[in-house]
Write a protein that holds these residues in place. Structure first.
Motif: not given
Lengths: 232, 315
Positions: A48, A50, A70-71, A74, A80-82, A86, A99-100, A103-104, A145, A148
């Motif tokens: 990712m 990071l 990193p941004h 995606p 990514y599911v950490p 989170r 929010v997910g 994004t796009f 995730a 996306l």
């Protein structure tokens, strides 16, 4: 689809991954296994962006991810599911998913698909994320995730500490993503999950790649080798 | 419109309506106080966007308030502009300074961000003192009543001043409400909750944070410019560190990350000091005690506690 070429990475001067290479294919689940400290989560973070790479590169459909901030990763279709979920605790389930999805510009279609995979979330849309149970939080993290519509989905121990019914729901979602044609990279410690889901297994030990197993190898003679790389 | 959104709209519209009606019933003293409170609450609303919603603790917001205050004031005193263009210049000054300060300060985070913003504000404060020939330094300057006219209306008349402060407050609260309900606002909260995760969903966190600083600075400057026009005084004390701490206190007391919190906090602090100073010269002791009690029993601020205990839908 997702390719790691001799990737070395770590935290500051402490090197964790040492020249790891593997490839995850569309419509397949790749299980990443190894004992604690083997470098599984570090691999995810390196993919990712990071963590800065000390050596090697990460590619997705030919695009070099490791050259991007990193941004932007995606945007190339990597979800990514950490570990530890989170979530955005102060936002409701609906807002977390929005929010997910926003994004796009994936919008309502992606949201509907997630709610179909996780009907439990549909009943909790107005609830704040930090009031959900552990399993529901994991569903939400995964659903966010999935919003996306990723080509590659990275799941870092998604079933850790969950009750059996939740584990089944999470596994079923991973399987759904595989059927949708995504390449799923799953960090997993449970042998039953690995044997049930994996199309390919990549074994790490102290940051080194110790071998890969195909599904047919997994079901036959090399199971002992796999078991040696599980647990703490 | 969802039920929660309906409730939010009704509540906020009710508060705005109450503030509108108050101008006809309040005695003269409180009438003037409320006008001042609404302008200061607008400043706090700007601060809340950055601190409450984005999670960035600035100790330099007085710079943005002062940018509006001096932008408008100097435009009138030095260039002879009328109130309307002066107001616009004040806001533009705040936005430009916000973009510059944000662009530099956001290279840091946490405590370093606090310190960098504080340093910028101190630099602004010292600049005002240094150019005393124009700003009249510590003493400040007054904008004559005859110049404080907007669209032919005398802004210094009590009713007009109240209504103008009310309009400014409405603009600020509406901006905040729309912002937090928009995609932009959700992303800001996502950044506050978990910056790394927001980036992992594809959001350019740096860009959103800069957007938050600029919007916050713009609202603070609007309040500063409004203050200059409505109360006719432009002074360096408004650029001092005290005026960076005030909005933080107002927002913390009222409820960080709530739309109404800044208003509640500003009213509370204003009248707490106003009333306690009537009782004793050691009024800060009383104010301090009340603040300690409130912080212990309502750590999320008044509206934060209301949201936690009763109205979970409160934006």
């Amino acid at each position: 689809m997702l390719k790691l070429e001799t990737v070395s990475a770590g935290y500051g001067a402490a090197q964790v991954l040492r020249g790891v290479s593997f490839e995850a294919h569309p419509g397949q689940i790749l299980c990443l296994v190894g004992r604690n400290g083997a470098g599984k989560s570090t691999t995810m973070k390196a993919i990712m962006g990071l963590l800065p790479l000390m050596e090697g590169r990460v590619l997705c459909d030919g695009a070099v991810l490791s050259d991007l901030p990193p941004h932007k990763v995606p945007a190339l279709g990597v979800g990514y599911v950490p570990q530890g979920r989170r979530l955005f605790g102060a936002l409701t389930v609906a807002e977390n998913l929005a929010v997910g999805c926003l994004t796009f510009g994936k919008g309502n279609a992606a949201l509907d698909e997630v709610l179909e995979v996780f009907p439990r979330l549909k009943e909790r849309l107005a609830q704040r994320a930090n009031t959900l149970s552990g399993g529901e939080q994991q569903m939400l993290a995964m659903g966010r995730a999935m919003c996306l519509r990723p080509k590659v989905l990275l799941l870092d121990e998604p079933t850790e500490g969950l009750q059996p019914s939740m584990v089944a729901a999470i596994r079923s979602a991973a399987d759904h993503m595989r059927q949708q044609g995504a390449a799923v990279v799953l960090v997993e410690q449970r042998l039953d999950a690995i044997t049930a889901l994996a199309d390919q297994v990549v074994m790490l030990e102290n940051g080194h790649l110790r071998g890969t197993l195909t599904r047919s190898q997994l079901m036959t003679e090399d199971r002992g080798l796999l078991e040696a790389h599980l647990g703490v | 419109m969802t039920t929660d959104l309906k409730k939010s709209v009704i509540l906020h519209a009710g508060v705005v309506l109450a503030l509108f009606v108050l101008q006809f019933v309040l005695p003269a003293y409180h009438h003037g106080n409320m006008a001042r409170i609404m302008v200061l609450a607008s400043y706090a609303i700007g601060y809340n966007l950055l601190f409450g919603y984005t999670g960035l603790l600035s100790l330099g917001h007085a710079l943005f308030f002062a940018a509006g205050l001096y932008g408008a004031g100097l435009a009138m005193s030095q260039f002879g502009l009328s109130a309307g263009p002066a107001l616009v210049i004040g806001v533009v000054a705040g936005v430009v300074i916000g973009a510059v300060v944000g662009g530099l300060a956001l290279r840091t985070e946490g405590v370093a961000f606090m310190i960098v913003t504080l340093m910028f504000a101190q630099a602004g404060y010292l600049t005002i003192l240094y150019f005393g020939a124009y700003t009249r330094g510590d003493e400040g300057f007054v904008i004559a009543q005859t110049e404080r006219v907007l669209f032919g209306v005398d802004l210094s008349a009590p009713l007009v001043r109240y209504f103008a402060a009310f309009s400014l407050f409405c603009a600020a609260i509406l901006t905040c409400f729309l912002a937090v309900k928009s995609r932009f606002g959700r992303v800001l909260v996502a950044i506050r909750e978990n910056e790394e995760r927001a980036a992992m969903l594809g959001y350019d966190v740096a860009k959103y944070k800069l957007g938050a600083v600029v919007l916050s600075a713009g609202l603070s400057a609007l309040a500063g410019a409004g203050y200059a026009l409505l109360f006719g005084y432009v002074g360096a004390s408004f650029a001092s560190v005290q005026y960076s701490i005030f909005p933080l206190l107002w927002v913390l007391l009222g409820g960080a990350g709530t739309v109404l919190g800044p208003l509640v906090g500003t009213v509370f602090m204003f009248y707490l000091i106003d009333l306690s100073s009537g009782l004793t010269t050691a009024y800060m002791l009383i104010a301090g005690l009340v603040l300690v009690v409130l912080t212990v029993f309502a750590p999320q601020g008044v509206m934060g506690e209301v949201r936690r205990r009763m109205w979970r839908w409160l934006p």
